[in-house]
Design an enzyme around this catalytic site. Structure first.
Site, PDB file in Angstrom:
ATOM      1  CE  LYS A 120      52.670 -25.161   8.182  1.00  0.00           C
ATOM      2  NZ  LYS A 120      52.962 -25.217   9.621  1.00  0.00           N
ATOM      3  CD  GLU A 170      59.125 -11.207   3.976  1.00  0.00           C
ATOM      4  OE1 GLU A 170      58.062 -11.845   3.771  1.00  0.00           O
ATOM      5  OE2 GLU A 170      59.391 -10.682   5.071  1.00  0.00           O
ATOM      6  N   GLY A 185      57.061 -24.251  10.770  1.00  0.00           N
ATOM      7  CA  GLY A 185      58.129 -23.801   9.878  1.00  0.00           C
ATOM      8  C   GLY A 185      59.518 -24.065  10.440  1.00  0.00           C
ATOM      9  NE  ARG A 186      59.097 -21.919  16.488  1.00  0.00           N
ATOM     10  CZ  ARG A 186      57.877 -21.474  16.275  1.00  0.00           C
ATOM     11  NH1 ARG A 186      57.534 -20.993  15.092  1.00  0.00           N
ATOM     12  NH2 ARG A 186      56.970 -21.516  17.235  1.00  0.00           N
ATOM     13  CD  GLU A 216      59.175 -18.051  14.268  1.00  0.00           C
ATOM     14  OE1 GLU A 216      60.202 -18.494  13.737  1.00  0.00           O
ATOM     15  OE2 GLU A 216      58.174 -17.737  13.624  1.00  0.00           O
ATOM     16  CG  HIS A 262      90.612 -13.701  17.337  1.00  0.00           C
ATOM     17  ND1 HIS A 262      91.943 -13.456  17.580  1.00  0.00           N
ATOM     18  CD2 HIS A 262      90.474 -15.055  17.312  1.00  0.00           C
ATOM     19  CE1 HIS A 262      92.589 -14.622  17.674  1.00  0.00           C
ATOM     20  NE2 HIS A 262      91.714 -15.597  17.512  1.00  0.00           N
ATOM     21  CE  LYS A 301      54.838 -14.946   7.751  1.00  0.00           C
ATOM     22  NZ  LYS A 301      54.514 -16.290   7.256  1.00  0.00           N
TER      23      LYS A 301
HETATM   24  C1  G6Q Z   1      58.341 -20.598  11.505  1.00  0.00           C
HETATM   25  C2  G6Q Z   1      57.639 -19.367  11.226  1.00  0.00           C
HETATM   26  C3  G6Q Z   1      58.161 -18.562  10.064  1.00  0.00           C
HETATM   27  C4  G6Q Z   1      57.823 -19.140   8.698  1.00  0.00           C
HETATM   28  C5  G6Q Z   1      58.095 -18.095   7.638  1.00  0.00           C
HETATM   29  C6  G6Q Z   1      57.841 -18.589   6.242  1.00  0.00           C
HETATM   30  O1  G6Q Z   1      58.099 -21.345  12.406  1.00  0.00           O
HETATM   31  O2  G6Q Z   1      56.294 -19.588  11.117  1.00  0.00           O
HETATM   32  O3  G6Q Z   1      59.551 -18.369  10.132  1.00  0.00           O
HETATM   33  O4  G6Q Z   1      58.562 -20.305   8.463  1.00  0.00           O
HETATM   34  O5  G6Q Z   1      57.334 -16.954   7.896  1.00  0.00           O
HETATM   35  O6  G6Q Z   1      56.528 -18.999   6.085  1.00  0.00           O
HETATM   36  P1  G6Q Z   1      56.080 -19.778   4.794  1.00  0.00           P
HETATM   37  O7  G6Q Z   1      56.828 -21.082   4.748  1.00  0.00           O
HETATM   38  O8  G6Q Z   1      54.604 -19.982   4.908  1.00  0.00           O
HETATM   39  O9  G6Q Z   1      56.454 -18.926   3.614  1.00  0.00           O
END
Ligand code: G6Q
Length: 541
Positions: free
Chosen positions: A211, A217, A271-272, A357, A388, A508
């Site tokens: 986003k 990462e 994001g989620r 989250e 199991h 982050k």
């Molecule tokens: C989701 C969070 C988090 C995010 C990641 C990736 O709700 O904000 O999991 O999706 O940190 O972020 P970017 O899409 O900006 O790389």
């Protein structure tokens, strides 16, 4: 609704106080509740958007249910839901609308946000995604050397990884099997290196899904993947092998991806909550635009159910209220998600992010601390495998764990009677967890007296059974939307902000500072423990 309603302390409502009293005084076990009321199962089982939710194995009485529904009224959950659906900035700490529901609105159902109909843009992006996905699926999209794309690598993390990775497995039966998908998220180089091991640069497409397009990462992996590609095909190949999914056009072009190959979304998609946005590009390539459209239809069917069904039979509302009852009033700290479907192997991990989250918060929207328990810990594994291993603790451990048992009636891979065995196991676990096994029942099997206590199952563990006919794109969408809205309901009752993630943001930032110090010992120091760990790492590496 007035902001005061949102900020008010929920413990001051009449329903909350009634629930606290009911929790302290109700003594009936789930077994008693089930055996005493022949109508219980019918009264506590509801369906919507092809999902069946059976709450009869929860520790709720008629009085509890009535008080929970009253709590929803006193907490203005319906008005908050309508605010969310109307694009009000309910994500107050980031001053944003929360409109993932706009991503799945059908044609002809406009959604105004700050004076603009956002569904026009949503449909434009979907159309561009569809054209691109079709060209990859048909082989019309060629790599730099003229080869067909056969490997797709999605690089993203958190919300830009978990949804697509979960959906990839969930919808494998509906996917184009000539394409291989890889999901790379961890900054541990192993993740990328192992994924690329089976890929040929000439036939690989990399989707950089971020986003912000600044996440450490993802950007680190994206640059490494770019080097891997350029080493064999040269710089000019990047435009045929890299596409981006992002809200940040500037950073995308800086990276070297043509914005013509960028698929956008908007700040009102968390994001989620983004697997049904352009973040789902890999899903669309796998199942095709029609399959993706069916998934969106499933999401939308649950949105409509949530928006219009009366409280007494509203699935996400009831599920959210029961979650609040278990967590806050019964003190049950964790929920195990137990899908009886191998295709849902990553569903618990997906829900971990969605639930924890969103509702892992301890201050209300106005910043005042809560003095009650909020978001439960979610975790799980598919059944029967979990049976199991950790189910032992679910049955006889000293902690009470609530469970969501997910049953899929029709297998996409019918083999003899294996599906019946799978479902028999799911129902057996639901029965034993909730009803237990008494000393008398154990003794009646001829168990010697000394062994009886070891074989007694206390039971009274709350279980929801969620059933769907098939795990197809529609039902996957409906299932995810069920949890999304349940999470919303819980947050609205607790008065917390379910749509920000300051804990994630801080992680982050801090990592960047520590990285600087790892690379340059003269850079700023941290606390004594961190400094010692940095020093040890520098010696060991
Ligand atoms: C989701 C969070 C988090 C995010 C990641 C990736 O709700 O904000 O999991 O999706 O940190 O972020 P970017 O899409 O900006 O790389």
């Amino acid at each position: 609704m007035s902001p005061d309603d949102v900020h008010a302390d929920p413990t001051q409502t009449r329903a909350w106080q009634r629930l606290a009293l009911l929790a302290a005084t109700s003594e009936s076990t789930i077994r008693e509740l089930l055996d005493e009321d022949p109508d219980r199962v019918k009264a506590l089982t509801h369906a919507g958007a092809r999902v069946h939710l059976d709450l009869s194995r929860q520790r709720i009485t008629d009085d509890v249910l009535r008080a929970l529904l009253d709590l929803a009224v006193e907490r203005n959950v319906a008005a908050r839901r309508d605010d969310m659906l109307a694009g009000v900035h309910i994500n107050v700490t980031e001053d944003r609308a929360v409109l993932h529901t706009a991503l799945r609105r059908p044609a002809g159902a406009p959604q105004m946000v700050d004076g603009t109909d956002v569904t026009t843009e949503v449909r434009d992006v979907l159309a561009r995604m569809a054209a691109f996905a079709e060209s990859v699926r048909s082989g019309a999209w060629l790599g730099g050397t003229g080869e067909r794309i056969t490997s797709i690598v999605n690089i993203g993390i958190g919300g830009s990884d978990l949804g697509p990775a979960m959906a990839h497995i969930a919808l494998e039966a509906f996917s184009d099997r000539s394409l291989a998908f890889h999901f790379v998220s961890n900054v541990d180089p192993t993740d990328l290196v192992e994924a690329l091991r089976s890929c040929d640069p000439a036939s690989t497409l990399v989707i950089v899904a971020s986003k912000t397009f600044t996440t450490l990462e993802t950007m680190t992996n994206a640059h490494a993947a770019r080097r891997w590609l350029v080493e064999s095909l040269g710089d000019s190949a990047v435009e045929r092998h890299f596409v981006a999914v992002s809200t940040n056009a500037e950073k995308v072009s800086e990276f070297g991806i043509d914005t013509a190959n960028m698929f956008g979304f908007w700040d009102w998609v968390g994001g989620r909550y983004s697997m049904d946005s352009a973040i789902g590009l890999s899903t669309m390539i796998a199942v095709g635009p029609d399959g993706f459209g069916q998934m969106l239809a499933g999401f939308h069917a649950m949105d409509e159910h949530f928006a219009t069904t009366p409280p007494e039979s509203n699935l996400p509302l009831l599920m959210g209220l029961v979650a609040v009852w278990n967590r806050t009033f019964l003190g049950i700290g964790t929920t195990a998600v137990l899908p009886y479907s191998q295709y849902l192997a990553r569903f618990p991990a997906y829900l971990q992010q969605l639930t924890m989250e969103s509702n892992g918060k301890s201050v209300r929207l106005d910043g005042t601390p809560v003095d009650y328990e909020t978001g439960a810990i979610f975790w799980g594994e598919p059944g029967t495998n979990g049976q199991h291993s950790f189910y032992q603790l679910l049955h006889q451990g000293t902690s009470t764990v609530a469970s969501d048992i997910i049953v899929v009636a029709r297998s996409e891979n019918p083999l003899t009677d294996q599906q019946d065995m799978l479902v028999a196991n799911a129902l057996a676990q639901a029965a034993v967890l909730s009803r237990g096994r008494t000393p008398e029942e154990v003794a009646a099997d001829g168990t010697p007296a000394w062994l009886v206590p070891h074989k007694v199952m206390p039971g009274n563990r709350p279980v929801s059974v969620i059933s769907i006919e098939r795990l197809d794109p529609f039902s996957l969408g409906a299932l995810v939307a069920l949890y999304e809205h349940s999470v919303f309901v819980q947050g609205a009752i607790w008065g917390i902000g379910s749509f920000d993630q300051w804990g994630v943001e801080l992680g982050k930032k801090v990592a960047m500072g520590i990285l600087e110090t790892i690379e340059d010992a003269s850079a700023p120091a941290f606390d004594p423990a961190t400094d010692a760990s940095i020093e040890l790492y520098r010696r060991l590496r």
